[in-house]
Design an enzyme around this catalytic site. Sequence first.
Site, PDB file in Angstrom:
ATOM      1  N   GLU A  89      -6.118   9.692   9.645  1.00 23.66           N
ATOM      2  CA  GLU A  89      -7.058   9.254  10.528  1.00 23.66           C
ATOM      3  C   GLU A  89      -6.569   7.821  11.066  1.00 23.66           C
ATOM      4  OE1 GLU A  89     -10.705   7.523   8.256  1.00 23.66           O
ATOM      5  OE2 GLU A  89      -9.954   9.687   7.448  1.00 23.66           O
ATOM      6  N   CYS A 335     -11.336   3.158   5.540  1.00 22.59           N
ATOM      7  CA  CYS A 335     -10.073   3.905   5.364  1.00 22.59           C
ATOM      8  C   CYS A 335     -10.524   5.294   4.554  1.00 22.59           C
ATOM      9  CB  CYS A 335      -9.481   3.264   4.480  1.00 22.59           C
ATOM     10  SG  CYS A 335      -8.906   1.771   4.738  1.00 22.59           S
TER      11      CYS A 335
HETATM   12  N1  SAH Z   1      -2.779   0.143   1.551  1.00 21.95           N
HETATM   13  C1  SAH Z   1      -2.942  -1.169   2.354  1.00 21.95           C
HETATM   14  C2  SAH Z   1      -3.629  -0.847   3.917  1.00 21.95           C
HETATM   15  C3  SAH Z   1      -4.816   0.361   3.811  1.00 21.95           C
HETATM   16  S1  SAH Z   1      -6.359  -0.261   3.421  1.00 21.95           S
HETATM   17  C4  SAH Z   1      -3.953  -2.246   1.651  1.00 21.95           C
HETATM   18  O1  SAH Z   1      -4.172  -2.068   0.617  1.00 21.95           O
HETATM   19  O2  SAH Z   1      -3.885  -3.247   2.388  1.00 21.95           O
HETATM   20  C5  SAH Z   1      -6.730  -1.435   4.736  1.00 21.95           C
HETATM   21  C6  SAH Z   1      -8.036  -2.258   4.043  1.00 21.95           C
HETATM   22  O3  SAH Z   1      -9.162  -1.704   3.882  1.00 21.95           O
HETATM   23  C7  SAH Z   1      -7.453  -2.967   2.687  1.00 21.95           C
HETATM   24  O4  SAH Z   1      -7.701  -4.426   2.739  1.00 21.95           O
HETATM   25  C8  SAH Z   1      -8.491  -2.161   1.942  1.00 21.95           C
HETATM   26  O5  SAH Z   1      -8.507  -2.697   0.642  1.00 21.95           O
HETATM   27  C9  SAH Z   1      -9.659  -1.929   2.551  1.00 21.95           C
HETATM   28  N2  SAH Z   1     -10.869  -1.173   2.275  1.00 21.95           N
HETATM   29  C10 SAH Z   1     -10.339  -0.015   1.474  1.00 21.95           C
HETATM   30  N3  SAH Z   1     -11.649   0.760   1.390  1.00 21.95           N
HETATM   31  C11 SAH Z   1     -12.638  -0.300   2.035  1.00 21.95           C
HETATM   32  C12 SAH Z   1     -13.914  -0.151   1.991  1.00 21.95           C
HETATM   33  N4  SAH Z   1     -14.517   0.921   1.648  1.00 21.95           N
HETATM   34  N5  SAH Z   1     -14.663  -1.177   2.528  1.00 21.95           N
HETATM   35  C13 SAH Z   1     -13.789  -2.003   3.036  1.00 21.95           C
HETATM   36  N6  SAH Z   1     -12.641  -2.344   2.893  1.00 21.95           N
HETATM   37  C14 SAH Z   1     -11.707  -1.342   2.598  1.00 21.95           C
END
Ligand code: SAH
Length: 355
Positions: A89, A335
């Site tokens: 996505e 995500c």
């Molecule tokens: N793997 C990478 C990039 C993808 S996630 C990373 O960890 O940075 C992108 C961002 O969204 C990251 O900061 C992650 O921790 C955050 N994230 C994931 N799930 C989330 C959620 N449910 N609510 C808010 N932020 C979230």
Amino acid sequence: MKEILQDLSLPALEALVAEMGEKKFRAGQLYRGLMRGKRISDITELSKAFKERLLERFEDEPVRVREVLTAEDGTEKYLFELADGNLVEGVLMRYKYGNTQCVSTQVGCRMGCAFCASGLNGLLRDLTAGEILCQILVVNARCGGTPEKRAVTNVVLMGSGEPLDNYENTVKFLQNVTAQEGICISPRNISLSTCGIVPKMYALAEEGIPVNLTVSLHASTDEERRRTMPVANAYPIADILKACDNYFAKTGRRYIFEYSLIEGENADIPHAEALAKLLKGRPCHVNLIRLNAVKERSLRGTSEKEAYRFLGSLEKAGISATLRRRTGADIGGACGQLRASRLKELQGEENDAGN
Ligand code: SAH
């Protein structure tokens, strides 16, 4: 799956075209068509015979838009289908200064963060450089953009997957998306977000592509970080900070920390003070976001009031910080949420079919 033509840079495409016995200018036509988000079969300048030969070896449409959800605030959530049927996505966020597209780098993820829907089923596979690029080419074209007049002006690698766990494809993507002759998005307009894979953060600093580096921190002590992020067992915060400082020294780019505010976990004033103490004096910025509750996970975001209190506390301590508005919360903006819910529906359909 066939090969992916969009993996290739223009020079590599020129070599391919020469090898296939075609004139050099055909490579330019092909490349321009691809950068406009076209399928090979839709590039009218090329002969049918040449396209047929290409299609024997290469995917016509490596990334197809399968579904688009539009939120009230204009945010568009994309569900892309890859040539092998896998789903990833992306999101297009509309801002005053331009449009930012969030792209995925892997199908699923193996980092296992407790609050994230992308890793619910682990890692299925890495995306190729071309599959990452195609997400942008397709959305840019769909929004009426061209490489010369882009509809997608900014890119964040914050979709599903851990970009530094798919290092070579991600770097090749960064080289191709920033190439002068291509869609040419400036590294300044690109942010790579990592959960903090320290050796790869050092490697990235040497690539000569000074993108903005964002690290998902979400805690200010290793002990607390380990509770939600398994990767914290491998890399302590102190090493992450050193790697960030090295990135700043090598690229001159201020780095950014993502901090998702989780109810009852990391969002009260003592946590804000601890975070401020950790980051004091560093050339960094903190992006706060209220956790998007994920159905499959039991964690919830804080109230808006608590989030502003946290922000105020950081600011008082002299830390540059912003509270990101939750774009597209009504369409599953976090995500992996859309893919997870569609996978569930598909599994449901399969189960129904079996009954
Ligand atoms: N793997 C990478 C990039 C993808 S996630 C990373 O960890 O940075 C992108 C961002 O969204 C990251 O900061 C992650 O921790 C955050 N994230 C994931 N799930 C989330 C959620 N449910 N609510 C808010 N932020 C979230």
